[in-house]
Scaffold this motif. Structure first.
Motif, PDB file in Angstrom:
ATOM      1  N   HIS A   1       0.865  -1.320   0.185  1.00 22.21           N
ATOM      2  CA  HIS A   1      -0.048  -0.002  -0.127  1.00 22.21           C
ATOM      3  C   HIS A   1       0.990   1.350  -0.071  1.00 22.21           C
ATOM      4  O   HIS A   1       0.658   2.076  -0.761  1.00 22.21           O
TER       5      HIS A   1
ATOM      6  N   HIS B   1      -3.370   9.598   1.074  1.00 26.57           N
ATOM      7  CA  HIS B   1      -2.382   8.534   1.778  1.00 26.57           C
ATOM      8  C   HIS B   1      -1.743   9.022   2.892  1.00 26.57           C
ATOM      9  O   HIS B   1      -1.554   8.465   3.844  1.00 26.57           O
TER      10      HIS B   1
ATOM     11  N   TRP C   1     -12.864   6.636   0.301  1.00 24.24           N
ATOM     12  CA  TRP C   1     -12.582   7.087   1.576  1.00 24.24           C
ATOM     13  C   TRP C   1     -13.637   7.365   2.526  1.00 24.24           C
ATOM     14  O   TRP C   1     -14.765   8.041   1.932  1.00 24.24           O
TER      15      TRP C   1
ATOM     16  N   ASP D   1      -9.279   4.651   4.633  1.00 24.00           N
ATOM     17  CA  ASP D   1      -9.106   4.150   2.883  1.00 24.00           C
ATOM     18  C   ASP D   1      -9.784   2.937   2.851  1.00 24.00           C
ATOM     19  O   ASP D   1      -9.649   1.879   3.493  1.00 24.00           O
TER      20      ASP D   1
ATOM     21  N   TRP E   1     -10.274   1.623  -0.400  1.00 24.36           N
ATOM     22  CA  TRP E   1      -9.831   0.771  -1.779  1.00 24.36           C
ATOM     23  C   TRP E   1      -9.581  -0.475  -1.350  1.00 24.36           C
ATOM     24  O   TRP E   1      -9.002  -0.746  -0.350  1.00 24.36           O
TER      25      TRP E   1
ATOM     26  N   HIS F   1      -7.198  -2.110  -2.043  1.00 21.64           N
ATOM     27  CA  HIS F   1      -5.643  -2.511  -1.773  1.00 21.64           C
ATOM     28  C   HIS F   1      -5.370  -2.224  -0.332  1.00 21.64           C
ATOM     29  O   HIS F   1      -4.354  -2.660   0.050  1.00 21.64           O
TER      30      HIS F   1
HETATM   31 FE   LIG Z   1      -4.862   3.304  -0.512  1.00 22.52          FE
END
Ligand SMILES: [Fe+2]
Length: 200
Positions: A30, A82, A131, A164, A166, A168
């Motif tokens: 990540h 991030h 998010w 987060d 996502w 991933h």
């Molecule tokens: Fe991310």
């Protein structure tokens, strides 16, 4: 004029510091691959353009909503999101927020548990990548969710912390169980002190 490169900031904890809620393996991909790629991309995309001299936040607000600047916006916002996300987590996080923040939470949501439920529901219901955020909107705290690279920085509110969602962020550890990941993050890793600092 010399261009100031946008850099990948160091993680605020060791790569295995969030284990077992988020494994070192997840963090290495990540941070080391996804986050690094956003940083590499934004530096390539702004080189020689009117964005090259701007701080990251300015690049985000100046490119937001412009179809021909979508690549710049996406990579700039993902770089910022991030960095903000890593600070939103800490080893041995969760627990009770600092008193001043807790008061604000109780005024806006009723209780810390109610806030966590609302934040978790936003994170779980975000369709596809995105998010979930705790933000300050004037005197009131609110939960917002954003899709893909979108960020509350462009919405006139102050981000306090983020999760987060996502794939991933959790797929290596939790596969499709986003809710299990989000709830473990809120219980064990969320950094209330960071949110309190952002509240000011
Ligand atoms: Fe991310």
């Amino acid at each position: 004029m010399a261009t100031v490169a946008i850099t990948l900031p160091p993680l605020p904890w060791a790569e295995n510091g969030l284990d077992p809620v988020i494994s070192a393996n997840t963090i290495s991909f990540h941070y080391g691959k996804h986050h690094k790629t956003y940083v590499d991309n934004i530096n390539k995309l702004i080189a020689g353009t009117e964005f090259a001299e701007l701080p990251l936040e300015k690049i985000i607000t100046a490119s937001a909503g412009k179809a021909d600047k979508a690549g710049i916006f996406n990579n700039a916002a993902q770089t910022w999101n991030h960095t903000f996300y890593w600070k939103s987590l800490r080893p041995q996080g969760g627990g009770e927020p600092p008193a001043a923040l807790k008061q604000k939470i109780e005024a806006s949501f009723g209780s810390v548990d109610d806030l966590k439920k609302e934040l978790s529901a936003a994170a779980v219901s975000q369709f596809g990548s995105g998010w979930a955020w705790l933000v300050a909107d004037g005197d009131k705290l609110k939960i917002v969710k954003t899709g893909n690279a979108e960020t509350p920085l462009t919405q006139g509110v102050k981000p306090l912390l983020t999760v987060d969602v996502w794939e991933h962020a959790y797929y290596l550890d939790y596969q499709n169980k986003r809710a299990d990941h989000v709830n473990a993050v809120l219980d064990k890793l969320i950094n209330w002190e960071f949110a309190a600092e952002n509240l000011g």
